[in-house]
Design a protein around this motif. Structure first.
Motif, PDB file in Angstrom:
ATOM      1  N   ASP A  18     -10.553 -11.464   7.528  1.00  0.00           N
ATOM      2  CA  ASP A  18      -9.508 -10.664   6.874  1.00  0.00           C
ATOM      3  C   ASP A  18      -9.403 -11.003   5.392  1.00  0.00           C
ATOM      4  O   ASP A  18      -9.293 -10.114   4.544  1.00  0.00           O
ATOM      5  N   ASP A  67     -10.082  -8.473   2.415  1.00  0.00           N
ATOM      6  CA  ASP A  67      -9.018  -8.218   1.435  1.00  0.00           C
ATOM      7  C   ASP A  67      -9.535  -8.446   0.018  1.00  0.00           C
ATOM      8  O   ASP A  67      -9.212  -7.695  -0.904  1.00  0.00           O
ATOM      9  N   ARG A 118      -9.678  -4.053  14.811  1.00  0.00           N
ATOM     10  CA  ARG A 118      -9.051  -4.733  13.675  1.00  0.00           C
ATOM     11  C   ARG A 118      -9.479  -4.116  12.339  1.00  0.00           C
ATOM     12  O   ARG A 118      -8.702  -4.074  11.380  1.00  0.00           O
ATOM     13  N   LYS A 145      -9.900  -1.107  11.646  1.00  0.00           N
ATOM     14  CA  LYS A 145      -9.264   0.190  11.403  1.00  0.00           C
ATOM     15  C   LYS A 145      -8.161   0.102  10.350  1.00  0.00           C
ATOM     16  O   LYS A 145      -7.856   1.093   9.689  1.00  0.00           O
ATOM     17  N   ARG A 146      -7.572  -1.066  10.182  1.00  0.00           N
ATOM     18  CA  ARG A 146      -6.463  -1.180   9.225  1.00  0.00           C
ATOM     19  C   ARG A 146      -6.918  -0.929   7.786  1.00  0.00           C
ATOM     20  O   ARG A 146      -6.101  -0.639   6.925  1.00  0.00           O
ATOM     21  N   GLY A 174      -8.984   1.496   6.916  1.00  0.00           N
ATOM     22  CA  GLY A 174      -9.086   2.935   6.720  1.00  0.00           C
ATOM     23  C   GLY A 174     -10.416   3.428   6.187  1.00  0.00           C
ATOM     24  O   GLY A 174     -10.525   4.565   5.744  1.00  0.00           O
TER      25      GLY A 174
END
Length: 193
Positions: free
Chosen positions: A65, A69, A105, A107-108, A110
């Motif tokens: 993540d 990010d 996971r 999918k967040r 986009g």
């Protein structure tokens, strides 16, 4: 304008040279990610690590993540993982279950996702017996179904004729060049050129 694609992978995405003694990479002119990155159509962000399995525990998922990010925003994600899971004894079904969690996971973010099934193993110094080879063939079938369930793009590198090294796992130089050709086509279909 080039599209920014994040590639999540293991040693074959990192470009590991199995002939090296110190875990060295093939040069950029050989590595499939670098070859695609050299095209004006694509900017590749490689999140590849030697030995990387499909993230499944809290730490490995949080680490990914953070990496994603830091790379955001991006136009697409390419995932090719699962070989190390199988090499460490996981069944194809277990690896696919972990991939299912990872795809949900992702999918967040986009962004469109391309799931690539690694080429099946061959008999070699890292692959003994028929079980790992059979599992690697089965993984591609399970990944195809997963991609359909998640509504994402899928490519089976087992159909690309990728040459593997003496260990039965890692791409040869020729394998990287061939993989880059096919992956570029898969990128164009999944992400639009």
């Amino acid at each position: 304008m080039s599209k920014k694609i994040v590639c999540i992978g293991d040693s074959n995405t990192w470009g590991y040279d199995p002939r090296s003694y110190a875990g060295e990479q093939y040069p950029p002119a050989v590595r499939w990610t670098a070859r695609i990155d050299s095209s004006p159509a694509w900017e590749i962000i490689s999140l590849a690590q030697n030995g990387r399995a499909i993230p499944q525990d809290g730490f490995s998922l949080r680490l990914l993540d953070l990496q994603l990010d830091a790379a955001a925003p991006f136009d697409g994600v390419c995932v090719m993982l699962g070989a190390n899971d199988l090499l460490c004894g996981a069944s194809a079904q277990a690896a696919a279950a972990h991939m299912d969690t990872l795809l949900a996971r992702l999918k967040r973010f986009g962004a469109p996702v391309l799931l690539i099934a690694p080429p099946p193993f061959q008999s070699g110094t890292w692959v003994e017996g028929d079980q790992p080879i059979a599992a690697s063939v089965q993984l591609a079938k399970l990944y195809r179904a997963l991609a359909q369930d998640h509504g994402i793009a899928f490519a089976d590198a087992g159909e690309w004729g990728i040459a593997l090294a003496f260990d039965g796992v890692h791409f040869t130089e020729e394998g990287h060049l061939r993989f880059a050709e096919h992956a570029a086509q898969a990128f164009a279909q999944a992400f639009g050129a």
